[in-house]
Design a protein around this motif. Sequence first.
Motif, PDB file in Angstrom:
ATOM      1  N   MET A 180      14.116  37.666  54.583  1.00  0.00           N
ATOM      2  CA  MET A 180      15.309  36.982  54.157  1.00  0.00           C
ATOM      3  C   MET A 180      15.808  36.085  55.282  1.00  0.00           C
ATOM      4  O   MET A 180      15.868  36.499  56.425  1.00  0.00           O
ATOM      5  N   SER A 181      16.196  34.863  54.934  1.00  0.00           N
ATOM      6  CA  SER A 181      16.742  33.965  55.937  1.00  0.00           C
ATOM      7  C   SER A 181      18.213  34.289  56.152  1.00  0.00           C
ATOM      8  O   SER A 181      18.904  34.763  55.252  1.00  0.00           O
ATOM      9  N   LYS A 182      18.664  33.998  57.344  1.00  0.00           N
ATOM     10  CA  LYS A 182      20.061  34.290  57.675  1.00  0.00           C
ATOM     11  C   LYS A 182      20.884  33.021  57.500  1.00  0.00           C
ATOM     12  O   LYS A 182      20.549  31.983  58.054  1.00  0.00           O
ATOM     13  N   PRO A 183      21.985  33.098  56.759  1.00  0.00           N
ATOM     14  CA  PRO A 183      22.847  31.920  56.616  1.00  0.00           C
ATOM     15  C   PRO A 183      23.667  31.691  57.889  1.00  0.00           C
ATOM     16  O   PRO A 183      23.868  32.606  58.686  1.00  0.00           O
ATOM     17  N   THR A 184      24.128  30.467  58.072  1.00  0.00           N
ATOM     18  CA  THR A 184      25.036  30.166  59.169  1.00  0.00           C
ATOM     19  C   THR A 184      26.437  30.563  58.732  1.00  0.00           C
ATOM     20  O   THR A 184      26.987  29.999  57.783  1.00  0.00           O
ATOM     21  N   LEU A 185      26.988  31.555  59.369  1.00  0.00           N
ATOM     22  CA  LEU A 185      28.281  32.112  58.990  1.00  0.00           C
ATOM     23  C   LEU A 185      29.410  31.451  59.770  1.00  0.00           C
ATOM     24  O   LEU A 185      29.242  31.141  60.953  1.00  0.00           O
ATOM     25  N   PRO A 186      30.595  31.271  59.151  1.00  0.00           N
ATOM     26  CA  PRO A 186      31.764  30.823  59.913  1.00  0.00           C
ATOM     27  C   PRO A 186      32.027  31.802  61.059  1.00  0.00           C
ATOM     28  O   PRO A 186      31.755  33.006  60.948  1.00  0.00           O
ATOM     29  N   ALA A 187      32.575  31.296  62.159  1.00  0.00           N
ATOM     30  CA  ALA A 187      32.764  32.107  63.371  1.00  0.00           C
ATOM     31  C   ALA A 187      33.469  33.440  63.134  1.00  0.00           C
ATOM     32  O   ALA A 187      33.008  34.475  63.639  1.00  0.00           O
TER      33      ALA A 187
ATOM     34  N   ARG B 184      30.272  57.291  60.603  1.00  0.00           N
ATOM     35  CA  ARG B 184      29.553  58.580  60.530  1.00  0.00           C
ATOM     36  C   ARG B 184      28.135  58.370  60.026  1.00  0.00           C
ATOM     37  O   ARG B 184      27.275  59.218  60.208  1.00  0.00           O
ATOM     38  N   TYR B 185      27.895  57.214  59.392  1.00  0.00           N
ATOM     39  CA  TYR B 185      26.550  56.850  58.944  1.00  0.00           C
ATOM     40  C   TYR B 185      25.990  55.782  59.879  1.00  0.00           C
ATOM     41  O   TYR B 185      26.713  54.890  60.314  1.00  0.00           O
ATOM     42  N   ALA B 186      24.710  55.887  60.152  1.00  0.00           N
ATOM     43  CA  ALA B 186      24.028  54.824  60.891  1.00  0.00           C
ATOM     44  C   ALA B 186      23.536  53.823  59.850  1.00  0.00           C
ATOM     45  O   ALA B 186      22.866  54.204  58.884  1.00  0.00           O
ATOM     46  N   TYR B 187      23.931  52.558  60.009  1.00  0.00           N
ATOM     47  CA  TYR B 187      23.522  51.553  59.033  1.00  0.00           C
ATOM     48  C   TYR B 187      23.473  50.175  59.674  1.00  0.00           C
ATOM     49  O   TYR B 187      24.042  49.950  60.752  1.00  0.00           O
ATOM     50  N   THR B 188      22.797  49.267  59.013  1.00  0.00           N
ATOM     51  CA  THR B 188      22.792  47.864  59.391  1.00  0.00           C
ATOM     52  C   THR B 188      23.119  47.046  58.156  1.00  0.00           C
ATOM     53  O   THR B 188      22.764  47.417  57.034  1.00  0.00           O
ATOM     54  N   ALA B 189      23.826  45.945  58.379  1.00  0.00           N
ATOM     55  CA  ALA B 189      24.146  45.003  57.309  1.00  0.00           C
ATOM     56  C   ALA B 189      23.563  43.656  57.704  1.00  0.00           C
ATOM     57  O   ALA B 189      23.942  43.095  58.741  1.00  0.00           O
ATOM     58  N   GLU B 190      22.634  43.154  56.908  1.00  0.00           N
ATOM     59  CA  GLU B 190      21.973  41.895  57.209  1.00  0.00           C
ATOM     60  C   GLU B 190      22.353  40.845  56.167  1.00  0.00           C
ATOM     61  O   GLU B 190      21.875  40.885  55.030  1.00  0.00           O
ATOM     62  N   PRO B 191      23.229  39.908  56.529  1.00  0.00           N
ATOM     63  CA  PRO B 191      23.624  38.856  55.580  1.00  0.00           C
ATOM     64  C   PRO B 191      22.422  38.003  55.177  1.00  0.00           C
ATOM     65  O   PRO B 191      21.591  37.643  56.024  1.00  0.00           O
ATOM     66  N   PHE B 192      22.331  37.697  53.876  1.00  0.00           N
ATOM     67  CA  PHE B 192      21.236  36.846  53.418  1.00  0.00           C
ATOM     68  C   PHE B 192      21.702  35.678  52.557  1.00  0.00           C
ATOM     69  O   PHE B 192      20.904  34.798  52.219  1.00  0.00           O
ATOM     70  N   ALA B 193      22.986  35.611  52.217  1.00  0.00           N
ATOM     71  CA  ALA B 193      23.499  34.483  51.441  1.00  0.00           C
ATOM     72  C   ALA B 193      24.975  34.297  51.720  1.00  0.00           C
ATOM     73  O   ALA B 193      25.694  35.257  51.984  1.00  0.00           O
ATOM     74  N   LEU B 194      25.413  33.041  51.645  1.00  0.00           N
ATOM     75  CA  LEU B 194      26.821  32.692  51.832  1.00  0.00           C
ATOM     76  C   LEU B 194      27.201  31.684  50.761  1.00  0.00           C
ATOM     77  O   LEU B 194      26.534  30.663  50.601  1.00  0.00           O
ATOM     78  N   ASP B 195      28.263  31.985  50.002  1.00  0.00           N
ATOM     79  CA  ASP B 195      28.770  31.097  48.963  1.00  0.00           C
ATOM     80  C   ASP B 195      30.273  30.957  49.141  1.00  0.00           C
ATOM     81  O   ASP B 195      30.926  31.827  49.725  1.00  0.00           O
TER      82      ASP B 195
END
Length: 108
Positions: free
Chosen positions: A1-8, A56-67
């Motif tokens: 998945m490509s990563k979108p350019t997110l606002p700062a 309490r959970y180990a997790y990662t969140a990987e953004p893949f879209a920005l609208d």
Amino acid sequence: MSKPTLPAPIAAYYAADRQDPKTLARCFTPRAVVNDEGIAHIGHEAIRAWKAEAARYAYTAEPFALDQERGSQVVRAHVRGDFPGSPVDLRYRFELEGDLIASLEITA
């Protein structure tokens, strides 16, 4: 998945999400609201406590879209970790106020 350019402010949120609850809370305005799992968390202390509970959970969140929808920034992210139902794609609806987040709603 490509990563979108997110606002700062949104990029800062995802960077802080990998750190500690206090750092994450500083990404928000003092009266910001986070709605997650049907519960509203209002203000820095409530947001810090919400993040501490989620930690309490180990997790990662990987953004893949920005609208953009009705003045909000909507990020879709693939979230995986050791929580029930992992992995899952979630929608993060951000409303920004200057360089900070005024509100965040997280839904499936």
